[in-house]
Design a protein around this motif. Structure first.
Motif, mmCIF file in Angstrom:
data_model
loop_
_atom_site.group_PDB
_atom_site.id
_atom_site.type_symbol
_atom_site.label_atom_id
_atom_site.label_comp_id
_atom_site.label_asym_id
_atom_site.label_seq_id
_atom_site.Cartn_x
_atom_site.Cartn_y
_atom_site.Cartn_z
ATOM 1 N N PRO A 133 0.832 -1.195 0.000
ATOM 2 C CA PRO A 133 0.000 0.000 0.000
ATOM 3 C C PRO A 133 0.874 1.255 0.000
ATOM 4 O O PRO A 133 1.892 1.322 0.685
ATOM 5 C CB PRO A 133 -0.794 -0.123 1.300
ATOM 6 C CG PRO A 133 -0.891 -1.601 1.522
ATOM 7 C CD PRO A 133 0.430 -2.143 1.070
ATOM 8 N N ARG A 134 0.509 2.224 -0.818
ATOM 9 C CA ARG A 134 1.260 3.459 -1.058
ATOM 10 C C ARG A 134 2.591 3.207 -1.776
ATOM 11 O O ARG A 134 3.445 4.098 -1.843
ATOM 12 C CB ARG A 134 1.505 4.250 0.229
ATOM 13 C CG ARG A 134 0.235 4.777 0.900
ATOM 14 C CD ARG A 134 0.576 5.800 1.993
ATOM 15 N NE ARG A 134 -0.637 6.333 2.598
ATOM 16 C CZ ARG A 134 -1.238 5.802 3.649
ATOM 17 N NH1 ARG A 134 -0.733 4.726 4.228
ATOM 18 N NH2 ARG A 134 -2.340 6.346 4.141
ATOM 19 N N GLY A 135 2.753 2.030 -2.325
ATOM 20 C CA GLY A 135 3.961 1.734 -3.081
ATOM 21 C C GLY A 135 3.974 2.451 -4.422
ATOM 22 O O GLY A 135 2.950 2.937 -4.912
ATOM 23 N N ARG A 136 5.153 2.493 -5.031
ATOM 24 C CA ARG A 136 5.349 3.279 -6.251
ATOM 25 C C ARG A 136 6.057 2.439 -7.316
ATOM 26 O O ARG A 136 7.079 1.792 -7.035
ATOM 27 C CB ARG A 136 6.196 4.518 -5.929
ATOM 28 C CG ARG A 136 6.516 5.413 -7.118
ATOM 29 C CD ARG A 136 7.469 6.539 -6.684
ATOM 30 N NE ARG A 136 6.871 7.361 -5.653
ATOM 31 C CZ ARG A 136 6.109 8.425 -5.882
ATOM 32 N NH1 ARG A 136 5.845 8.769 -7.145
ATOM 33 N NH2 ARG A 136 5.616 9.128 -4.898
ATOM 34 N N LEU A 137 5.507 2.456 -8.534
ATOM 35 C CA LEU A 137 6.187 1.908 -9.701
ATOM 36 C C LEU A 137 6.791 3.091 -10.446
ATOM 37 O O LEU A 137 6.068 3.962 -10.932
ATOM 38 C CB LEU A 137 5.212 1.156 -10.601
ATOM 39 C CG LEU A 137 5.746 0.686 -11.965
ATOM 40 C CD1 LEU A 137 6.917 -0.271 -11.815
ATOM 41 C CD2 LEU A 137 4.621 0.046 -12.792
ATOM 42 N N ILE A 163 -6.647 0.652 -13.115
ATOM 43 C CA ILE A 163 -6.670 1.734 -12.135
ATOM 44 C C ILE A 163 -7.075 1.247 -10.750
ATOM 45 O O ILE A 163 -6.644 1.801 -9.730
ATOM 46 C CB ILE A 163 -7.604 2.874 -12.608
ATOM 47 C CG1 ILE A 163 -7.374 4.134 -11.772
ATOM 48 C CG2 ILE A 163 -9.053 2.446 -12.575
ATOM 49 C CD1 ILE A 163 -6.022 4.726 -11.955
ATOM 50 N N PHE A 164 -7.879 0.169 -10.664
ATOM 51 C CA PHE A 164 -8.321 -0.309 -9.355
ATOM 52 C C PHE A 164 -7.170 -0.892 -8.546
ATOM 53 O O PHE A 164 -7.182 -0.828 -7.309
ATOM 54 C CB PHE A 164 -9.443 -1.333 -9.522
ATOM 55 C CG PHE A 164 -10.747 -0.724 -9.923
ATOM 56 C CD1 PHE A 164 -11.508 -0.013 -8.999
ATOM 57 C CD2 PHE A 164 -11.210 -0.817 -11.226
ATOM 58 C CE1 PHE A 164 -12.707 0.572 -9.367
ATOM 59 C CE2 PHE A 164 -12.399 -0.232 -11.603
ATOM 60 C CZ PHE A 164 -13.157 0.470 -10.671
ATOM 61 N N SER A 165 -6.145 -1.437 -9.242
ATOM 62 C CA SER A 165 -4.998 -1.961 -8.504
ATOM 63 C C SER A 165 -4.185 -0.827 -7.885
ATOM 64 O O SER A 165 -3.477 -1.020 -6.896
ATOM 65 C CB SER A 165 -4.104 -2.803 -9.422
ATOM 66 O OG SER A 165 -3.553 -2.020 -10.459
ATOM 67 N N LEU A 166 -4.294 0.369 -8.466
ATOM 68 C CA LEU A 166 -3.674 1.553 -7.871
ATOM 69 C C LEU A 166 -4.559 2.130 -6.775
ATOM 70 O O LEU A 166 -4.118 2.393 -5.658
ATOM 71 C CB LEU A 166 -3.432 2.624 -8.938
ATOM 72 C CG LEU A 166 -2.484 2.297 -10.084
ATOM 73 C CD1 LEU A 166 -2.479 3.445 -11.088
ATOM 74 C CD2 LEU A 166 -1.076 2.041 -9.574
ATOM 75 N N MET A 167 -5.826 2.309 -7.098
ATOM 76 C CA MET A 167 -6.755 2.992 -6.207
ATOM 77 C C MET A 167 -6.939 2.266 -4.882
ATOM 78 O O MET A 167 -6.923 2.892 -3.806
ATOM 79 C CB MET A 167 -8.100 3.151 -6.918
ATOM 80 C CG MET A 167 -9.132 3.953 -6.142
ATOM 81 S SD MET A 167 -10.712 4.011 -7.035
ATOM 82 C CE MET A 167 -10.243 4.925 -8.516
#
Length: 343
Positions: A250-254, A268-272
């Protein structure tokens, strides 16, 4: 006259080339090139993949050498100083980005090989602001690749205040990735190398990874769900990005530092759902480059290089085009010989 190697058309071989640079600008320095790294961006520009190459084209933006001349308003350098020059050769020095130290984000930044001649030459010129002194303990032969590949992977470490307790993974262990492993390990992070070649496990551990993960294995990727604070992608090809996004905490960054030309397809849901994010960054500012060089010296971080004579530039480019360097190519300047007919 400056002696160089230039291509006259997209993808053409480089041939002997001379040009008159004119009077040195008051804010410029001239560098006598001793070494120059060969970056994949040189190939992209040579082939005009980005649609902004002017011919004759002289590549080379990973320069290491000595100051041979200084402009009348330059006080930060003197003749004989050991210096390096990277992707940018000048800035407006007036915009908000420049005034806050983010010169690399200047919309008027001048590219060292964009609309001008680069470092595959005996000399190259640049605005003094874009040139950085080399630490005394940094050998010149390995310095050049740090000015592009090195700062490209180091920049996001600073920009996002990466914690030394972070768990980070790197996609693509090549010219950029092998430096990323070293920087992240020295920063204190737990580092995982994604690889499609499990037989490289020992080599990747020696470069700085704590662990490797088989990127071809769906089971391995699924088992890594929610594992990483940051995934750093250095590749320029499309992958199944949703699988990597699912590996983020959670809150990770690619984060992308490879010049990927095709659109990134994501759910987008995997980000949201986990407040994850996608980002990218270019090379770093002169200040970031200086910080990176000091950090590299302190922790003995070096690119692994293969040396070619400058006159063998076409062999070096072919070696890079075939994807076989381990891991960066550097040209050593000597007397510029006519490997090909004059243009």
């Amino acid at each position: 006259m400056i002696k160089a190697y230039a291509a006259l058309a997209p993808g053409a071989e480089l041939r002997s080339f001379e040009y008159n640079p004119g009077e040195l600008g008051h804010d410029q320095v001239e560098i006598a090139v001793e070494y120059c790294g060969v970056c994949h961006s040189d190939l992209s520009m040579l082939d005009n993949q980005w649609g902004m190459t002017a011919y004759p084209f002289v590549p080379g933006h990973e320069v290491a050498g000595r100051i041979s001349e200084v402009g009348s308003h330059v006080t930060a350098f003197k003749v004989g100083d050991r210096v390096g020059l990277g992707w940018n050769s000048g800035y407006c020095n007036q915009c908000a980005c420049c005034m806050t130290g983010d010169h690399n984000l200047c919309s008027d930044a001048e590219g060292t090989i964009v609309g001008r001649h680069g470092g595959f030459a005996d000399h190259v010129r640049a605005q003094a602001t874009s040139v950085v002194k080399l630490p005394d303990d940094l050998p010149m032969d390995v310095a050049g690749p740090l000015f592009c590949g090195g700062v490209t992977v180091f920049n996001p470490i600073l920009q996002y205040n990466l914690s030394p307790t972070s768990r980070v993974a790197v996609i693509g262990i090549g010219g950029l990735g092998h430096l990323a492993l070293q920087f992240l390990r020295a920063w204190g992070c737990h580092v995982t190398a994604f690889t499609s070649s499990p037989d490289k496990h020992d080599e990747l551990l020696a470069l700085g990874a704590h662990a490797t993960l088989d990127s071809r294995s769906k089971d391995a990727l699924k088992a890594a769900t929610g594992s990483f604070d940051l995934i750093l992608s250095t590749v320029n090809v499309g992958l199944e990005w949703n699988r990597y996004i699912n590996c983020l905490k959670p809150r990770g960054r690619l984060h992308f530092v490879g010049a990927l030309m095709e659109p990134v397809q994501v759910n987008i849901f995997s980000l949201m759902a986990a407040q994850r994010s996608i980002s990218s960054s270019p090379v770093g500012s002169p200040s970031t480059i200086a910080t990176m060089l000091d950090f590299a010296v302190r922790h003995n971080i070096r690119p692994q290089i293969e040396l070619f004579a400058m006159k063998d530039v076409n062999k070096a480019l072919a070696h890079l085009r075939n994807g076989s360097p381990r891991y960066r190519i550097v040209l050593k300047h000597g007397e510029l010989e006519e490997a090909n007919a004059d243009v």
